[in-house]
Write a protein that holds these residues in place. Structure first.
Motif, PDB file in Angstrom:
ATOM      1  N   VAL A 567       0.837  -1.203   0.000  1.00  0.00           N
ATOM      2  CA  VAL A 567       0.000   0.000   0.000  1.00  0.00           C
ATOM      3  C   VAL A 567       0.872   1.254   0.000  1.00  0.00           C
ATOM      4  CG1 VAL A 567      -1.622   1.359   1.389  1.00  0.00           C
ATOM      5  CG2 VAL A 567      -2.025  -1.084   1.032  1.00  0.00           C
ATOM      6  N   ALA A 568       1.892   1.273   0.843  1.00  0.00           N
ATOM      7  CA  ALA A 568       2.797   2.427   0.875  1.00  0.00           C
ATOM      8  C   ALA A 568       3.458   2.621  -0.480  1.00  0.00           C
ATOM      9  CB  ALA A 568       3.855   2.232   1.961  1.00  0.00           C
ATOM     10  N   ASP A 569       3.928   1.535  -1.070  1.00  0.00           N
ATOM     11  CA  ASP A 569       4.583   1.628  -2.374  1.00  0.00           C
ATOM     12  C   ASP A 569       3.628   2.195  -3.422  1.00  0.00           C
ATOM     13  OD1 ASP A 569       6.953   0.766  -4.190  1.00  0.00           O
ATOM     14  OD2 ASP A 569       5.183  -0.118  -5.150  1.00  0.00           O
ATOM     15  N   ALA A 570       2.376   1.734  -3.409  1.00  0.00           N
ATOM     16  CA  ALA A 570       1.401   2.218  -4.388  1.00  0.00           C
ATOM     17  C   ALA A 570       1.121   3.707  -4.205  1.00  0.00           C
ATOM     18  CB  ALA A 570       0.107   1.413  -4.269  1.00  0.00           C
ATOM     19  N   ILE A 571       1.045   4.152  -2.956  1.00  0.00           N
ATOM     20  CA  ILE A 571       0.786   5.571  -2.695  1.00  0.00           C
ATOM     21  C   ILE A 571       1.944   6.424  -3.188  1.00  0.00           C
ATOM     22  CG2 ILE A 571       0.582   7.285  -0.843  1.00  0.00           C
ATOM     23  CD1 ILE A 571      -1.132   5.229   0.679  1.00  0.00           C
ATOM     24  N   TYR A 572       3.166   6.043  -2.819  1.00  0.00           N
ATOM     25  CA  TYR A 572       4.327   6.835  -3.216  1.00  0.00           C
ATOM     26  C   TYR A 572       4.566   6.772  -4.720  1.00  0.00           C
ATOM     27  CZ  TYR A 572       5.530   7.212   1.732  1.00  0.00           C
ATOM     28  OH  TYR A 572       5.510   7.493   3.069  1.00  0.00           O
ATOM     29  N   ARG A 573       4.199   5.656  -5.339  1.00  0.00           N
ATOM     30  CA  ARG A 573       4.484   5.489  -6.760  1.00  0.00           C
ATOM     31  C   ARG A 573       3.409   6.092  -7.657  1.00  0.00           C
ATOM     32  NH1 ARG A 573       8.121   1.916  -8.814  1.00  0.00           N
ATOM     33  NH2 ARG A 573       8.113   0.700  -6.892  1.00  0.00           N
ATOM     34  N   TYR A 574       2.135   5.995  -7.238  1.00  0.00           N
ATOM     35  CA  TYR A 574       1.059   6.325  -8.179  1.00  0.00           C
ATOM     36  C   TYR A 574       0.117   7.437  -7.736  1.00  0.00           C
ATOM     37  CZ  TYR A 574       2.416   1.709  -9.917  1.00  0.00           C
ATOM     38  OH  TYR A 574       3.128   0.635 -10.391  1.00  0.00           O
ATOM     39  N   ALA A 575       0.036   7.754  -6.456  1.00  0.00           N
ATOM     40  CA  ALA A 575      -1.012   8.658  -5.984  1.00  0.00           C
ATOM     41  C   ALA A 575      -0.647  10.131  -6.128  1.00  0.00           C
ATOM     42  CB  ALA A 575      -1.365   8.354  -4.527  1.00  0.00           C
ATOM     43  N   PHE A 576       0.666  10.425  -6.341  1.00  0.00           N
ATOM     44  CA  PHE A 576       1.101  11.826  -6.414  1.00  0.00           C
ATOM     45  C   PHE A 576       1.939  12.069  -7.657  1.00  0.00           C
ATOM     46  CE2 PHE A 576      -0.148  11.345  -2.102  1.00  0.00           C
ATOM     47  CZ  PHE A 576      -0.541  12.592  -1.678  1.00  0.00           C
TER      48      PHE A 576
END
Length: 576
Positions: A567-576
């Motif tokens: 989840v952390a990886d997805a946020i840092y990679r795709y959410a911003f």
């Protein structure tokens, strides 16, 4: 590392660059054939583009320039540009210093960055003035003397652009074929031999994100690091190039230190800092992936308003725990204005129980009794102020059939009824729902009739061995449920029976309508078959690598596993 680029190469052409030497993560400039003309920020900025005042800042709109730098051969693309720019002008003996400070459109309105940009209005001309004085009073053995007599110009122009890693990385990739971020790039605009009253000194591009990391590593504030990068970039534009030789490196290093000292600015020069880092073994290794770093999201705008996140197998690892990395990512996303919404098969009380252990419950958490959420596979949906906006129950007569099957075969069965769990007999697997998965502790009811009289049932969950679920229970109830219900599976040794047509996706869609949010504004993260509809609905659906094959097949991207902080990886990679 070197000076680069004169003016106005056609967008279809790409200059060739020599491979730079990396002293550290910093100090990367690109080298071009000095006789080639090339496009750059100021080249377009000063070519008669529209500059209009907006609240004291100049808003730049550059036709033909893409802020994302994804056009062919340099700055191609649609109409995009830089937000806030401000001009500083000073005159002495008819010499005017024209400095434009720009903040790239992708950077949020961070108060510290805005304050630094304002400070640079004064700092940049000061540095230019001292650097020019040095050219008149010192003899250099290695400096390119193309720029030597600044007094013959009426105006000297410089642009300084502040951006994030993503922007400077794209510049590196497009112009240098180097797919990573650097701290500073210098781009010369001076054309030797062309007699003009204006010295177009060029552009300095600084990644605020990299500068912030370096400031922390080197023990000073962000403004200090950006000043150091400004000095380094300015000296490159004036002909210093530490990559030519050891002598050139020593000469530029000394000039950096002299400028910083005379300006009264903190910190060592960039070359000295990089050499110290190399000597003490803290040399930065380039990270070529597109994952942002913890603590860096302040320099990025969110791509989505909402993130819908599953829990079991997604937010929680294989031990049903939430990692500190996931906690920090959720907090950081929330602090940047992204609302995280839990969409889970759990009861709301169960979700709150586990998130309470990491302080993610309540007003400043991501779930509470007054926040929106999708629970029990979309059978219970809570909206604004935590108000229940949807509930769907199983038919009581159908529930009696399932209870009879459970009793006859002595297979553990739990009825989920809002924030309660009810069962007909004790069983170790029933206890595990509470002890491992933090669901409400199951209450044993004396009979099916009394259970159904006590509460409405939203879903029923069988618990048995993975093999028995797959070979016996699931095949039987996939057929026996008929039009009354459907079976879904999120965990191998559990089989869930829910009203026909139920899905998290339906619950999420209903909640979006209630909130007035479109599916284009959301990102969803999940792993199980019960997440399929939700991932398909979202603008970006992320399936973790530990997920089912069916789920991964419909996802837009496949992330790391739940045991790798997916989840952390997805946020840092795709959410911003």
């Amino acid at each position: 590392m070197a000076r680069a680029m004169a003016r106005a190469i056609p967008f279809s052409m790409k200059p060739t660059f020599s491979k730079p030497r990396f002293l550290s993560f910093s100090q990367t400039h690109f080298r071009a054939n000095p006789y080639l003309k090339s496009s750059s920020i100021s080249g377009l900025l000063w070519a008669g583009n529209d500059l209009s005042n907006a609240g004291g800042w100049r808003v730049f709109r550059a036709p033909g320039m893409s802020v994302s730098c994804d056009g062919g051969g340099g700055f191609g693309g649609g109409e995009r540009g830089y937000k806030r720019t401000r001009r500083f002008e000073t005159s002495k003996k008819n010499l005017k210093l024209d400095v434009k400070i720009l903040i790239e459109e992708g950077l949020p309105n961070d108060p510290e960055v805005l304050s630094i940009a304002e400070m640079l209005r004064l700092n940049a001309p000061m540095a230019m003035k001292l650097a020019f004085d040095g050219l008149k009073t010192s003899d250099y053995k290695t400096r390119d003397t193309t720029i030597h007599d600044v007094a013959k110009f009426k105006t000297i122009e410089l642009s300084l652009l502040l951006c994030n890693d993503e922007f400077i990385r794209k510049l590196n990739k497009d112009w240098r074929d180097e797919d990573h971020a650097t701290d500073v790039l210098s781009m010369s605009q001076h054309i030797p031999g062309l007699k003009l009253p204006i010295l177009m000194l060029g552009d300095i591009v600084i990644s605020v994100e990299t500068a912030a990391r370096q400031a922390e590593e080197r023990g000073h504030i962000l403004l200090d690091e950006i000043r150091i990068l400004l000095v380094h970039g300015l000296l490159h534009l004036l002909g210093f190039d530490h990559e030519l030789s050891e002598e050139a490196e020593a000469e530029m290093e000394l000039e950096e230190e002299l400028l910083l000292k005379n300006l009264g600015w903190e910190g060592k020069g960039l070359i000295k800092s990089a050499c110290d880092a190399a000597n003490d073994g803290s040399l930065h290794v380039h990270d070529t992936d597109d994952r942002k770093k913890e603590g860096s999201l302040r320099f990025y705008r969110p791509k989505f308003k909402y993130i819908f996140c599953d829990m079991d197998g997604t937010l929680l690892n294989s031990k049903s725990q939430i990692s500190s990395a996931n906690v920090n990512a959720l907090r950081e996303a929330s602090s940047r204005g992204v609302q995280v919404v839990i969409a889970t098969g759990k009861a709301r009380s169960g979700a709150m129980d586990i998130l309470k252990t990491v302080d993610l419950v309540g007003r400043y958490g991501i779930v509470s009794e007054s926040s929106p959420g999708v629970f029990l596979q979309g059978l219970l949906v809570y909206g604004i102020q935590g108000r229940e906006i949807f509930r769907r129950n199983l038919d009581p007569n159908f529930c009696r059939e399932v209870f009879s099957y459970s009793l006859e075969h002595q297979i553990a069965l739990v009825a989920f009824c809002g924030d309660r769990c009810l069962t007909l007999f004790d069983h170790p697997l029933v206890d595990s729902l509470h002890s491992v998965y933090h669901e409400p502790k199951a209450e044993v009811m004396p009979s099916a009739d009394q259970l159904l009289a006590a509460a409405e049932v939203q879903k029923l969950v069988f618990l048995d061995t993975t093999e028995r679920v797959e070979t016996t229970i699931r095949p039987y109830w996939s057929e026996a449920a008929g039009n009354h219900a459907s079976v879904v599976q999120a965990i191998p040794y559990m089989l869930e029976i829910v009203p026909h047509g139920t899905s998290k996706g339906n619950g999420v869609e209903l909640l979006l309508g209630h909130l007035g949010v479109s599916a284009d504004e959301i990102m969803a993260i999940g792993d199980g078959e019960n997440d399929i509809e939700m991932l398909k609905l979202a603008n970006l659906g992320v399936a973790l690598s530990n997920g089912s094959e069916k789920t991964k097949a419909v996802a837009d991207v496949i992330g790391l596993s739940n045991d790798e902080h997916g989840v952390a990886d997805a946020i840092y990679r795709y959410a911003f």
